[in-house]
Design a protein around this motif. Structure first.
Motif, mmCIF file in Angstrom:
data_model
loop_
_atom_site.group_PDB
_atom_site.id
_atom_site.type_symbol
_atom_site.label_atom_id
_atom_site.label_comp_id
_atom_site.label_asym_id
_atom_site.label_seq_id
_atom_site.Cartn_x
_atom_site.Cartn_y
_atom_site.Cartn_z
ATOM 1 N N UNK A 1 7.710 -0.923 12.715
ATOM 2 C CA UNK A 1 7.166 0.353 13.087
ATOM 3 C C UNK A 1 6.002 0.929 12.409
ATOM 4 N N UNK A 2 6.194 0.948 10.955
ATOM 5 C CA UNK A 2 5.348 1.655 10.012
ATOM 6 C C UNK A 2 4.559 0.710 9.152
ATOM 7 N N UNK A 3 3.600 0.938 8.922
ATOM 8 C CA UNK A 3 2.785 0.206 7.679
ATOM 9 C C UNK A 3 2.359 1.228 6.844
ATOM 10 N N UNK A 4 2.569 1.270 5.669
ATOM 11 C CA UNK A 4 2.009 2.220 4.608
ATOM 12 C C UNK A 4 1.009 1.793 3.716
ATOM 13 N N UNK A 5 -0.278 2.527 3.891
ATOM 14 C CA UNK A 5 -1.161 2.223 2.933
ATOM 15 C C UNK A 5 -1.522 3.037 1.802
ATOM 16 N N UNK A 6 -2.414 2.547 0.993
ATOM 17 C CA UNK A 6 -2.744 3.394 -0.190
ATOM 18 C C UNK A 6 -4.217 4.005 0.047
ATOM 19 N N UNK A 7 -4.438 5.448 -0.549
ATOM 20 C CA UNK A 7 -5.758 6.024 -0.135
ATOM 21 C C UNK A 7 -6.207 6.810 -1.651
ATOM 22 N N UNK A 8 -6.592 6.093 -2.422
ATOM 23 C CA UNK A 8 -7.057 6.816 -3.968
ATOM 24 C C UNK A 8 -8.336 7.793 -3.601
ATOM 25 N N UNK A 9 -8.810 8.461 -4.612
ATOM 26 C CA UNK A 9 -10.023 9.418 -4.488
ATOM 27 C C UNK A 9 -11.092 8.835 -5.151
ATOM 28 N N UNK A 10 -12.270 9.319 -4.974
ATOM 29 C CA UNK A 10 -13.524 8.838 -5.536
ATOM 30 C C UNK A 10 -13.471 9.149 -7.020
ATOM 31 N N UNK A 11 -13.967 8.384 -8.055
ATOM 32 C CA UNK A 11 -14.095 8.632 -9.315
ATOM 33 C C UNK A 11 -15.327 9.588 -9.729
ATOM 34 N N UNK A 12 -14.926 10.498 -10.385
ATOM 35 C CA UNK A 12 -16.134 11.433 -10.942
ATOM 36 C C UNK A 12 -15.983 11.795 -12.313
ATOM 37 N N UNK B 1 -6.716 13.919 -11.278
ATOM 38 C CA UNK B 1 -6.393 13.500 -9.839
ATOM 39 C C UNK B 1 -6.199 11.912 -9.465
ATOM 40 N N UNK B 2 -7.011 11.110 -10.400
ATOM 41 C CA UNK B 2 -6.898 9.669 -10.375
ATOM 42 C C UNK B 2 -5.309 9.203 -10.896
ATOM 43 N N UNK C 1 -2.312 7.837 -8.430
ATOM 44 C CA UNK C 1 -1.812 6.612 -8.665
ATOM 45 C C UNK C 1 -0.291 6.617 -8.780
ATOM 46 N N UNK C 2 0.181 7.613 -9.557
ATOM 47 C CA UNK C 2 1.598 7.927 -9.816
ATOM 48 C C UNK C 2 2.371 7.909 -8.513
ATOM 49 N N UNK C 3 1.587 8.838 -7.615
ATOM 50 C CA UNK C 3 2.469 8.954 -6.285
ATOM 51 C C UNK C 3 2.329 7.961 -5.462
ATOM 52 N N UNK C 4 1.495 6.899 -5.521
ATOM 53 C CA UNK C 4 1.434 5.844 -4.810
ATOM 54 C C UNK C 4 2.436 4.813 -5.548
ATOM 55 N N UNK D 1 0.993 8.353 3.464
ATOM 56 C CA UNK D 1 -0.151 9.457 3.676
ATOM 57 C C UNK D 1 -0.915 9.089 4.784
ATOM 58 N N UNK D 2 -1.094 10.230 5.597
ATOM 59 C CA UNK D 2 -1.985 9.874 6.736
ATOM 60 C C UNK D 2 -3.495 9.701 6.577
ATOM 61 N N UNK D 3 -3.846 9.292 5.291
ATOM 62 C CA UNK D 3 -5.223 8.947 5.241
ATOM 63 C C UNK D 3 -5.358 7.376 5.352
#
Length: 379
Positions: A161-172, A180-181, A185-188, A204-206
């Motif tokens: 029913x569900x497939x969970x993916x990962x969505x990190x943030x751009x590095x700066x 934030x990085x 990562x820890x949340x993932x 995550x809805x992202x």
């Protein structure tokens, strides 16, 4: 006497921490990446990409061409124009002439009793062309043309029913971005590890896939309308279980998001995320809370013990405390490094131990503020 109590608290907390690190978090570390299907059959089940956008004209200019160039034979892209006044409507009309996969629905108002993003998503999903849905946000960029194929495979091919993916943030550059990085990562690591343990508690809805039929069967966001967040994690928390949920772990399956650039906007975002946590199922609060509480006790009792032992010049026990702390830090660093390699294809993780201590204050301060807040907003 005080030292004895501190030692008991320290060792019990250590035991709980090791159970989580070695028995739960390592499930992600040892996970074999999802394979990309080599099938290019035109009979592949259709997929609808869902994006809710409020004043996202500039992001959509970049996102839509990427979504419409995915290597998948049967899909369309649904952009939900949620009360935008920045020229999004004109842009979408123009781009629909360029990209035959592109469709749009316009939201002109949001009823008072519902939250805006849930309402927008519901209307978009109701008119979706296909049963398999793949959700992301307007500021998220898939990192591969295999994104659809990978992210929807568990739903299309495995009956999930569900497939969970990962969505990190751009590095700066800067301290905020480095934090934030790590926090992302820890949340993932947390939600992927628990899902692999058979106890999913969020997504995550992202970067998320599920079936339209299931969404409509459950009457959309029933019982969640009044909550000002949680169109992703609360929906997953309410209905996901070990049998109907799978994870997608591959660098080609991720979407890269734009991070917050100021501490104020970041803390506002995280307060919203923590606010959703108060509505999690009781058993999920207990699982997360047990780790967090043992984390607090481990560092609290460990630091206090180290100070007492140093003042009393008991260097033998002081060395033991330091040795135990170092071993735990090495184990945690190894797990986090392996998790990043699996999720992003990148093994560089710096200052994990330092971030681990900082996270302690972050979780209990920002988490408490978010948990106790009465009002949050999307946009």
């Amino acid at each position: 006497m005080i030292n004895d109590v501190l030692w008991i608290v320290f060792l019990v907390a250590l035991g709980v921490q090791l159970i989580y690190i070695l028995l739960i978090f390592t499930r992600l570390s040892f996970f074999n990446r999802n394979k990309i299907s080599t099938s290019n059959s035109n009979t592949s089940e259709g997929v609808t990409i869902i994006v809710a956008a409020h004043n996202e004209k500039e992001n959509l200019k970049k996102l839509i061409p990427i979504l419409c160039s995915q290597d998948y034979p049967n899909y369309d892209v649904m952009i939900i124009n949620d009360r935008s006044f920045d020229g999004t409507r004109v842009l979408l009309e123009k781009m629909m002439g360029q990209y035959p996969q592109l469709r749009t629905v316009t939201i002109k108002y949001t009823p008072d009793h519902v939250t805006s993003k849930k309402y927008a998503l519901t209307l978009g999903i109701k008119v979706a062309k296909n049963d398999v849905l793949l959700l992301t946000d307007a500021d998220c960029i898939p990192q591969s043309d295999q994104w659809i194929r990978l992210m929807t495979a568990p739903v299309r091919e495995e009956g999930k029913t569900f497939a969970l993916g990962y969505s990190p943030y751009e590095r700066d550059h800067g301290v905020l971005n480095k934090w934030i990085q790590f926090e992302t990562l820890w949340t993932g690591l947390l939600y992927f590890s628990f899902a692999l343990w058979g106890a999913p508690f969020m997504g995550v809805g992202r970067n998320l896939s599920y079936r339209r039929g299931f969404f409509m069967e459950k009457k959309a966001f029933k019982d969640l309308w009044q909550i000002d967040c949680g169109d992703d994690d609360l929906f997953i928390n309410k209905y996901a279980n070990g049998k109907n949920t799978s994870v997608v772990i591959h660098p080609d399956s991720i979407t890269l998001s734009r991070p917050k650039s100021t501490w104020k906007s970041y803390f506002r975002q995280k307060k919203r995320h923590f606010h959703a946590g108060k509505y999690y199922r009781g058993k999920d609060k207990q699982k997360i809370g047990l780790y967090s509480f043992s984390h607090l006790l481990f560092w609290g009792s460990g630091i206090t013990l180290a100070i007492f032992l140093g003042l009393s010049q008991n260097w033998e026990q002081f060395s033991l405390i330091m040795g135990i702390t170092i071993v735990r830090s090495i184990l945690l660093t190894s797990v986090v490094t392996s998790a990043r390699k699996k999720l992003e294809g990148n093994t560089k993780v710096f200052w994990t131990s330092l971030y681990d201590v900082i996270y302690l204050g972050y979780f209990w301060i920002i988490g408490t503020l978010g948990y106790q807040s009465k009002k949050v907003r999307w946009k």
